[in-house]
Design a protein around this motif. Structure first.
Motif, PDB file in Angstrom:
ATOM      1  N   ASP A  51     -32.691   3.635 -19.195  1.00 31.30           N
ATOM      2  CA  ASP A  51     -31.459   4.431 -19.097  1.00 31.30           C
ATOM      3  C   ASP A  51     -30.679   3.979 -17.878  1.00 31.30           C
ATOM      4  O   ASP A  51     -31.258   3.622 -16.843  1.00 31.30           O
ATOM      5  CB  ASP A  51     -31.781   5.930 -18.939  1.00 31.30           C
ATOM      6  CG  ASP A  51     -32.241   6.543 -20.241  1.00 31.30           C
ATOM      7  OD1 ASP A  51     -31.801   6.046 -21.301  1.00 31.30           O
ATOM      8  OD2 ASP A  51     -33.051   7.498 -20.195  1.00 31.30           O
ATOM      9  N   LEU A  52     -29.354   4.046 -17.982  1.00 26.56           N
ATOM     10  CA  LEU A  52     -28.476   3.745 -16.852  1.00 26.56           C
ATOM     11  C   LEU A  52     -27.915   5.051 -16.302  1.00 26.56           C
ATOM     12  O   LEU A  52     -27.365   5.867 -17.047  1.00 26.56           O
ATOM     13  CB  LEU A  52     -27.325   2.829 -17.281  1.00 26.56           C
ATOM     14  CG  LEU A  52     -27.717   1.408 -17.690  1.00 26.56           C
ATOM     15  CD1 LEU A  52     -26.480   0.646 -18.169  1.00 26.56           C
ATOM     16  CD2 LEU A  52     -28.355   0.682 -16.520  1.00 26.56           C
ATOM     17  N   ARG A  53     -28.085   5.249 -15.014  1.00 22.08           N
ATOM     18  CA  ARG A  53     -27.527   6.445 -14.359  1.00 22.08           C
ATOM     19  C   ARG A  53     -26.738   6.026 -13.133  1.00 22.08           C
ATOM     20  O   ARG A  53     -27.148   5.133 -12.394  1.00 22.08           O
ATOM     21  CB  ARG A  53     -28.646   7.401 -13.916  1.00 22.08           C
ATOM     22  CG  ARG A  53     -29.416   8.023 -15.061  1.00 22.08           C
ATOM     23  CD  ARG A  53     -30.409   9.040 -14.533  1.00 22.08           C
ATOM     24  NE  ARG A  53     -29.725  10.099 -13.795  1.00 22.08           N
ATOM     25  CZ  ARG A  53     -30.366  11.004 -13.038  1.00 22.08           C
ATOM     26  NH1 ARG A  53     -31.681  10.939 -12.898  1.00 22.08           N
ATOM     27  NH2 ARG A  53     -29.683  11.933 -12.412  1.00 22.08           N
ATOM     28  N   GLN A  54     -25.614   6.675 -12.952  1.00 21.55           N
ATOM     29  CA  GLN A  54     -24.775   6.374 -11.795  1.00 21.55           C
ATOM     30  C   GLN A  54     -24.880   7.523 -10.792  1.00 21.55           C
ATOM     31  O   GLN A  54     -24.677   8.686 -11.155  1.00 21.55           O
ATOM     32  CB  GLN A  54     -23.312   6.184 -12.214  1.00 21.55           C
ATOM     33  CG  GLN A  54     -22.430   5.760 -11.060  1.00 21.55           C
ATOM     34  CD  GLN A  54     -20.992   5.515 -11.513  1.00 21.55           C
ATOM     35  OE1 GLN A  54     -20.653   5.784 -12.657  1.00 21.55           O
ATOM     36  NE2 GLN A  54     -20.175   5.014 -10.616  1.00 21.55           N
ATOM     37  N   SER A  55     -25.240   7.198  -9.583  1.00 18.65           N
ATOM     38  CA  SER A  55     -25.346   8.218  -8.534  1.00 18.65           C
ATOM     39  C   SER A  55     -24.875   7.613  -7.220  1.00 18.65           C
ATOM     40  O   SER A  55     -24.682   6.401  -7.105  1.00 18.65           O
ATOM     41  CB  SER A  55     -26.789   8.725  -8.402  1.00 18.65           C
ATOM     42  OG  SER A  55     -27.636   7.675  -8.001  1.00 18.65           O
ATOM     43  N   GLN A  56     -24.667   8.484  -6.269  1.00 17.93           N
ATOM     44  CA  GLN A  56     -24.191   8.037  -4.958  1.00 17.93           C
ATOM     45  C   GLN A  56     -25.061   8.655  -3.887  1.00 17.93           C
ATOM     46  O   GLN A  56     -25.365   9.849  -3.935  1.00 17.93           O
ATOM     47  CB  GLN A  56     -22.729   8.451  -4.752  1.00 17.93           C
ATOM     48  CG  GLN A  56     -22.063   7.772  -3.568  1.00 17.93           C
ATOM     49  CD  GLN A  56     -20.568   8.095  -3.514  1.00 17.93           C
ATOM     50  OE1 GLN A  56     -20.128   9.056  -4.111  1.00 17.93           O
ATOM     51  NE2 GLN A  56     -19.815   7.285  -2.809  1.00 17.93           N
TER      52      GLN A  56
ATOM     53  N   ASP B 147     -22.411  13.818  -3.431  1.00 19.16           N
ATOM     54  CA  ASP B 147     -23.480  13.868  -4.427  1.00 19.16           C
ATOM     55  C   ASP B 147     -22.945  14.426  -5.739  1.00 19.16           C
ATOM     56  O   ASP B 147     -22.732  15.613  -5.885  1.00 19.16           O
ATOM     57  CB  ASP B 147     -24.625  14.751  -3.889  1.00 19.16           C
ATOM     58  CG  ASP B 147     -25.883  14.584  -4.693  1.00 19.16           C
ATOM     59  OD1 ASP B 147     -25.765  14.185  -5.870  1.00 19.16           O
ATOM     60  OD2 ASP B 147     -26.970  14.855  -4.151  1.00 19.16           O
ATOM     61  N   ARG B 148     -22.732  13.537  -6.701  1.00 19.07           N
ATOM     62  CA  ARG B 148     -22.158  13.961  -7.968  1.00 19.07           C
ATOM     63  C   ARG B 148     -23.157  14.741  -8.808  1.00 19.07           C
ATOM     64  O   ARG B 148     -22.785  15.523  -9.666  1.00 19.07           O
ATOM     65  CB  ARG B 148     -21.673  12.725  -8.742  1.00 19.07           C
ATOM     66  CG  ARG B 148     -20.544  12.006  -8.017  1.00 19.07           C
ATOM     67  CD  ARG B 148     -20.146  10.739  -8.735  1.00 19.07           C
ATOM     68  NE  ARG B 148     -19.137  10.005  -7.959  1.00 19.07           N
ATOM     69  CZ  ARG B 148     -18.715   8.795  -8.295  1.00 19.07           C
ATOM     70  NH1 ARG B 148     -19.213   8.181  -9.356  1.00 19.07           N
ATOM     71  NH2 ARG B 148     -17.795   8.201  -7.555  1.00 19.07           N
ATOM     72  N   ASP B 149     -24.454  14.495  -8.583  1.00 20.57           N
ATOM     73  CA  ASP B 149     -25.450  15.197  -9.390  1.00 20.57           C
ATOM     74  C   ASP B 149     -25.474  16.688  -9.068  1.00 20.57           C
ATOM     75  O   ASP B 149     -25.733  17.505  -9.932  1.00 20.57           O
ATOM     76  CB  ASP B 149     -26.848  14.610  -9.132  1.00 20.57           C
ATOM     77  CG  ASP B 149     -26.945  13.179  -9.646  1.00 20.57           C
ATOM     78  OD1 ASP B 149     -26.161  12.841 -10.552  1.00 20.57           O
ATOM     79  OD2 ASP B 149     -27.791  12.422  -9.138  1.00 20.57           O
TER      80      ASP B 149
END
Length: 506
Positions: free
Chosen positions: A8-13, A102-104
């Motif tokens: 899976d591809l996840r985008q986080s900062q 933190d977008r999550d």
């Protein structure tokens, strides 16, 4: 649903803050004197660093722009550093885009706030100077706050304030009044009246010239200073030696009355000044110097602008010893030794650059504060404008947290005295005409001025102050006036009437 491995591809900062960036942030909050300590530690840890000779304050280094001062004209200044410099040489600012959002979790706080929540607390609203005071109130500060309400005589107030500054930490005046009169060029009787004014202030007993006078003042305040108590206080040496029989005969009292007198005497405070903070506050060394620039060809006293400079006396000059580096490089034979030397050179170059950026940042922020508060520097506290960290940050296109750090532990010296940079950030009060607002400090100054000038026989109530302030353009409620009056250490009308009455009797 089938179970099995998958990609899976996840985008986080995440927060990315290098040790160098963390160190640069800490440098902004240090005063120049604290920077000296920091540089001392750096000199011990890095053999390539050494102290250089400080350049004269008014003579920039040859071929280099003077990054320690700027000239602010009456018109706005858009640039305080020279053109053509590389982007990395701009004044130090913390770019929120490089920090964590933190977008999550949906947390929109910048990573800088995660590092230090205290730096930008209050939404950029500066606290009143009274609320910012970190040190305990000194005896002199306590007395100066009262004396204005005790007399309306300008000369008497001047002498009383001068005497307050001569008191020691216990509250005693060791300077003979004759010498004080000679130093001030005034008759002895005037100085004596001023001393009586000081002795009428709280705490009772301050301004005394010896222990007997200190205790006598407290006995008078307690309405116990009769001839018997006066004789007892005049013979404290006999009290110390325990010659009570002799004292009873001198005072003409029986055992019961004498016991009461001793109990009363022992209840007085022999050193009333020690209830307050340390007698003499440490001198504040300013980090920024502001000097007025006369208008060429103008009238005497006419100001064209401001010369703003970092204080060279507290600004160490650090350099890299290139000769020593070359010598050590020739002596390094292994990879580890060469790597260590390269690391020390990189650290030294980074520290010089960080200190250079710190200077530019402080200078830029200070120049904007001076521009925003031009009226204060020209006319005094009555012209102090409401100002927030956000206003300055937006004007110079920096992050609010950066401005907060720059204004921490920094002091500015000008013709009007030395002030903490935080002093210039003050809340606003609506003006009576509905146009704009005025500084809370300006309101406090107006209240103090009205109370200092009030007649002892016609002390102003808070309602009267509201009306007089409204005539001056300050639209305030009665409870607000009372809050500001108490904040500057002035009592109610009843308390001030009593103080003035006591001063008149003495």
């Amino acid at each position: 649903m089938a179970l099995g491995p998958r990609l899976d591809l996840r985008q986080s900062q995440s927060l990315v803050m290098t040790p160098q960036l963390q160190q640069a942030i800490k440098l902004l909050a240090l005063s120049n004197l604290e920077i000296e300590t920091f540089i001392g530690d750096a000199l011990d840890a890095n053999p390539l660093l050494e102290m250089g000779e400080a350049a004269p304050a008014d003579v920039p280094e040859a071929g280099a722009e003077d990054l320690r001062r700027t000239h602010l004209e009456s018109s706005p200044v858009d640039q305080l550093v020279g053109e053509g410099r590389a982007d990395e040489d701009r004044p130090l600012d913390i770019d929120p885009a490089t920090l964590d959002r933190d977008r999550d979790t949906g947390d929109s706080n910048s990573g800088l706030d995660m590092v230090d929540h205290r730096a930008a607390s209050g939404g950029g609203e500066g606290l009143d100077i009274d609320e910012r005071g970190g040190a305990e109130e000194t005896l002199a500060e306590h007395l100066h706050a009262q004396v204005g309400a005790a007399s309306s005589d300008a000369q008497m107030l001047f002498v009383a304030r001068w005497l307050i500054d001569q008191l020691d930490e216990t509250g005693y005046l060791s300077l003979p009044l004759g010498e004080a009169a000679e130093a001030l060029g005034l008759p002895l009787a005037v100085v004596e009246r001023a001393l009586a004014l000081v002795q009428s202030l709280d705490p009772t007993g301050v301004g005394a010239r010896n222990l007997s006078e200190c205790l006598a003042l407290q006995a008078q305040e307690a309405d116990r200073y009769d001839p018997c108590m006066a004789r007892l206080i005049d013979n404290l040496d006999l009290v110390a030696r325990g010659e009570f029989a002799r004292l009873k005969r001198m005072c003409g009292v029986d055992d019961e009355d004498f016991a009461d007198m001793l109990a009363e005497l022992r209840g007085y405070d022999p050193k009333p000044g020690l209830r307050f903070g340390g007698g003499t506050a440490e001198a504040v060394v300013p980090d920024i110097l502001v000097r007025s620039v006369p208008q060429k060809g103008g009238k005497p006293g006419e100001i064209a602008g401001w010369d703003i400079a970092l204080n060279q006396a507290t600004l160490p000059r650090l350099v890299v010893n290139r000769g020593y580096y070359i010598e050590m490089r020739g002596a390094c034979v292994g990879k580890e030794a060469k790597a260590w030397l390269g690391e020390k050179l990189a650290d030294a170059n980074w520290l010089l650059k960080a200190l250079d950026q710190r200077q530019k940042t402080i200078l830029k922020v200070a120049a904007e504060i001076v521009k925003q508060q031009d009226g204060f520097f020209r006319h005094g506290v009555s012209q102090l404008k409401p100002l927030t960290l956000r206003t300055v940050a937006e004007a110079i296109e920096m992050h609010e947290s950066t401005v907060s750090r720059v204004t921490s532990n920094k002091y500015l010296h000008c013709d009007r005295g030395t002030f903490e940079l935080k002093y210039f950030f003050t809340s606003g009060v609506a003006s009576a005409d509905g146009e704009g607002s005025v500084s809370a400090e300006a309101v406090k100054a107006a209240i103090r001025q009205l109370i200092d000038a009030e007649d002892a026989k016609a002390v102003l109530s808070d309602d009267a102050l509201v009306d007089l302030l409204k005539a001056r353009g300050f639209d305030l409620a009665r409870r607000t006036v009372a809050k500001y009056r108490e904040a500057i250490g002035l009592g109610s009308s009843v308390q001030r009437r009593r103080q003035k009455a006591l001063a008149g009797v003495r």
